[in-house]
Structure formats: C-alpha cells, structure tokens
Design an enzyme around this catalytic site. Structure first.
Site, PDB file in Angstrom:
ATOM      1  N   ARG A  74       0.896  -1.157   0.000  1.00 54.95           N
ATOM      2  CA  ARG A  74       0.000   0.000   0.000  1.00 54.95           C
ATOM      3  C   ARG A  74       0.933   1.205   0.000  1.00 54.95           C
ATOM      4  NH1 ARG A  74      -4.969  -2.228   0.932  1.00 54.95           N
ATOM      5  NH2 ARG A  74      -5.104  -3.966   2.396  1.00 54.95           N
ATOM      6  N   THR A 129      -9.998  -7.945  -5.427  1.00 49.27           N
ATOM      7  CA  THR A 129     -10.058  -7.688  -3.991  1.00 49.27           C
ATOM      8  C   THR A 129     -11.066  -8.637  -3.375  1.00 49.27           C
ATOM      9  OG1 THR A 129     -10.880  -6.170  -2.274  1.00 49.27           O
ATOM     10  CG2 THR A 129     -11.630  -5.722  -4.507  1.00 49.27           C
ATOM     11  N   ASP A 131     -12.920  -7.964  -1.045  1.00 48.89           N
ATOM     12  CA  ASP A 131     -14.063  -7.188  -0.524  1.00 48.89           C
ATOM     13  C   ASP A 131     -15.237  -7.084  -1.501  1.00 48.89           C
ATOM     14  OD1 ASP A 131     -12.373  -6.734   1.612  1.00 48.89           O
ATOM     15  OD2 ASP A 131     -11.768  -4.740   0.940  1.00 48.89           O
ATOM     16  N   MET A 173     -13.727 -10.129   7.131  1.00 44.86           N
ATOM     17  CA  MET A 173     -13.185  -8.895   6.539  1.00 44.86           C
ATOM     18  C   MET A 173     -14.200  -8.252   5.597  1.00 44.86           C
ATOM     19  SD  MET A 173      -9.194  -9.556   5.695  1.00 44.86           S
ATOM     20  CE  MET A 173      -7.952  -9.223   6.917  1.00 44.86           C
TER      21      MET A 173
HETATM   22  O1  F6P Z   1      -9.071  -4.851   1.122  1.00 41.21           O
HETATM   23  C1  F6P Z   1      -8.799  -6.144   1.514  1.00 41.21           C
HETATM   24  C2  F6P Z   1      -8.676  -6.220   3.016  1.00 41.21           C
HETATM   25  O2  F6P Z   1      -8.394  -7.561   3.381  1.00 41.21           O
HETATM   26  C3  F6P Z   1      -9.878  -5.700   3.803  1.00 41.21           C
HETATM   27  O3  F6P Z   1     -10.935  -6.614   3.863  1.00 41.21           O
HETATM   28  C4  F6P Z   1      -9.254  -5.391   5.128  1.00 41.21           C
HETATM   29  O4  F6P Z   1      -9.967  -4.392   5.806  1.00 41.21           O
HETATM   30  C5  F6P Z   1      -7.880  -4.887   4.742  1.00 41.21           C
HETATM   31  O5  F6P Z   1      -7.605  -5.419   3.458  1.00 41.21           O
HETATM   32  C6  F6P Z   1      -6.778  -5.280   5.684  1.00 41.21           C
HETATM   33  O6  F6P Z   1      -5.592  -4.692   5.223  1.00 41.21           O
HETATM   34  P1  F6P Z   1      -4.139  -5.020   5.787  1.00 41.21           P
HETATM   35  O7  F6P Z   1      -3.800  -6.422   5.381  1.00 41.21           O
HETATM   36  O8  F6P Z   1      -3.264  -4.015   5.110  1.00 41.21           O
HETATM   37  O9  F6P Z   1      -4.223  -4.874   7.250  1.00 41.21           O
END
Ligand code: F6P
Length: 325
Positions: A74, A129, A131, A173
């Site tokens: 990210r 994704t 989501d 999630m």
């Molecule tokens: O966007 C995918 C996701 O798994 C979401 O469901 C969750 O909120 C987020 O990423 C978690 O992100 P990270 O792995 O950066 O903590």
C-alpha cells in the site's frame, strides 16, 4: 497492430487469483506479439524501478497459488505528484507504454490519478479484492475464494457451537463493505449478519437468537463485518452483558481469509479478465477497468469503478433473516 510494451503490477491487499491474472496478462500479451515487464511491490516498486522482463516461463506453475508472486504494497508516495512523476520516469526508462494494474479500490484510484497526469500511458485496471466493493463488475477476483474459506471455517465453528450450545460472533473482513458478511451468512446458514451499511439493534439481535433457541436450535452463528469499534467483540460484549443466560464466544477469522489456492471460479475469471485487459490495450482503451457485467465482458471507466456504491444488497440481508426463521 503496433507491438506494445506492457507493464503489469499488483497493488493493495493481495487476493487469491491475482497470480492467475498475472499469468493471463503475460501469456495473452506474448501470444499477441507484445512484450511484458513485471513490476514488483505495486506502485512503490514502480517508483523504485523494480522492473523485470517476463516470459511465458516466468508465470509457470502459479495459477494455483494464492497471494501474488509480484508482491504488493500500500503506497502513500504514489498519491503525490512527485511520486507519480518518479513512476512515470521509470516507465519511460523501461520503455513501457501501457500499464495493467491489478487490485482493489486504492489500486484503481491510483491508476486513475496517474492517468490524469500522464495520459500517454494506457492504464487498464483489473478488479481484484476479496471485498467485492468495485462498481461496474458483478464480482472481483478473490471474492469467491474468500467466501469459500469463510464457509469452511464457519462450518467447523458450527460443530463446536452446536456441541456446547453456544452463540458465536464470527468476524469477517470486507473493510467498509458488507458483501463478505452477507453472502457468507447465507452460505453458512447463519442466524444473522451484521453489515456496516445497516444499523443493528442489540435487542432485536438477541430476540432473534432467543427465538431460534426457543425453536430448539441449539446454537447460533452471527456473522459480523469487521469494524474498528463495532466488530464482533462489541456485539458479543453487549449481548453477554444484557443477556447473561447466553453462552457467547467470538472468532475473528483475520488474514487467513486472504490466503489459499484460488477456486476454479476465481482462476477462470482472473484468466479471462487478464486476457481481456490485453485486448483493451490493443483496442486503444484508456483509463478503464475490465469487468464482467451480467456475464458480458465490459469496459468500465476507472472513475465509475471506484465511485462509492450502495455496498450491501438488501435482498441478500432479507434472505438471511427469512432462512434463519
Ligand atoms: O481490502 C482487503 C482487506 O483484506 C480488507 O478486507 C481489510 O480491511 C484490509 O484489506 C486489511 O488490510 P491489511 O492487510 O493491510 O491490514
């Protein structure tokens, strides 16, 4: 048709099926006479120039693997014009004229912002994704695998919940979208789903669970979407406090939901969308995401793909209630 040099990257949260998409982009592009350059670590790697020539062999044996062989990140730097300019310079240095960005909302937003500044690079998005919160496509790569993972976990939780006659709050999630919660609730025969898009009243929830127990159900599963202050722990604590007669437990599934070998469905849509992204480049498309809408392959403007949508489907939520009666 002029041969292209296509850069491909994965960015944001990894999703099962990303590798299948990378494989399809690589093989479809090379089959059509183009060159492929893999960019590691998403937009951060692009800024840093982590770029490597890919051949058909580079993607051998990856279709069944979860995660992403290209790694991901990210990247805050890419949100600034300085970061985007560095990325553009790296693309030019590598001779890349088209960029395929595989990821979710943040990835597609990055592609859109970059394309607005540097319009000589053809930017094409592929929705990936867990989501499922992207507009203009029926579903995203990774969603089906994660739903199946949740289903496997909850089926196991049901065994112990039924044995001890307990109520389980299972947190899944989805960031701020309720797709995973509401669909997994149906697939698992859960008694209720709590999603961010709908206000849930603890009294209603408890009455619902109590009604089920009176009807001789000996356990209850409530699927709860993750939330910083309103997740499974929150509901479990409130129900325990107000209804001490219930034996309550919490299970937070966490990152196991993102891993694992992709389902056949995810491998197929990832393969099709990867090849379709190459076609988009050949057709001279700019700033679009490739998607599947009502079974048809479509181009969706990136600006539309990332637009805030009505994330939950009221029909599915009503179905959870009807079927748990
Ligand atoms: O966007 C995918 C996701 O798994 C979401 O469901 C969750 O909120 C987020 O990423 C978690 O992100 P990270 O792995 O950066 O903590």
């Amino acid at each position: 048709m002029k041969s292209k040099v296509i850069g491909v990257l994965t960015s944001g949260g990894d999703a099962p099926g990303m590798n299948a998409a990378v494989r399809a982009v690589t093989r479809a592009a090379i089959a059509n006479g183009h060159k492929v350059k893999a960019i590691y670590h998403g937009y951060q790697g692009l800024i840093n120039g982590e770029i490597e020539d890919f051949t058909t062999e580079s993607v051998s044996g990856i279709i069944s693997r979860g995660g992403t062989i290209l790694k991901t990140a990210r990247c805050r730097d890419f949100t600034s014009i300085e970061g985007q300019t560095k990325a553009y310079e790296q693309l030019k240095k590598a001779g890349i004229d088209s960029l395929i960005c595989i990821g979710g909302n943040g990835t597609l937003t990055g592609a859109l912002e970059f394309a607005a500044e540097f319009d000589d690079v053809q930017c094409i998005g592929i929705p990936a994704t867990i989501d499922n919160d992207i507009n203009g496509t029926d579903e995203t790569i990774g969603y089906d695998t994660t739903l199946n993972t949740i289903m496997d976990c909850v089926d196991k939780i049901r065994d112990t919940a039924a044995s001890h006659e307990r109520i389980f709050f299972v947190e899944v999630m989805g960031r701020d979208a309720g797709w995973l919660a509401q669909s997994s609730a149906i697939a698992c025969g859960a008694e209720a789903a709590i999603v961010p898009e709908e206000q849930t009243n603890v009294d209603q929830l408890a009455q619902y669970i109590e009604k089920g127990i009176r009807k001789s159900k000996n356990s209850s599963i409530v699927i709860v979407s993750e939330s910083p202050d309103c997740g499974a722990m929150h509901y479990a604590e409130r129900v325990t406090k107000e209804y001490p007669e219930f034996d309550v437990r919490v299970s937070i599934l966490g990152h196991m939901q993102r891993g694992g070998s992709p389902t056949a469905h995810d491998r197929i849509i990832a393969s099709a969308l990867g090849a379709f992204a190459v076609q988009a480049i050949e057709e001279g498309q700019h700033n679009v995401m490739v998607g599947i809408s009502n079974g048809e392959f479509v181009y969706v403007p990136l600006a539309k793909a990332i637009k805030v949508q009505d994330k939950s489907d009221k029909t599915l939520l009503d179905l959870v209630k009807t079927l748990s009666n």
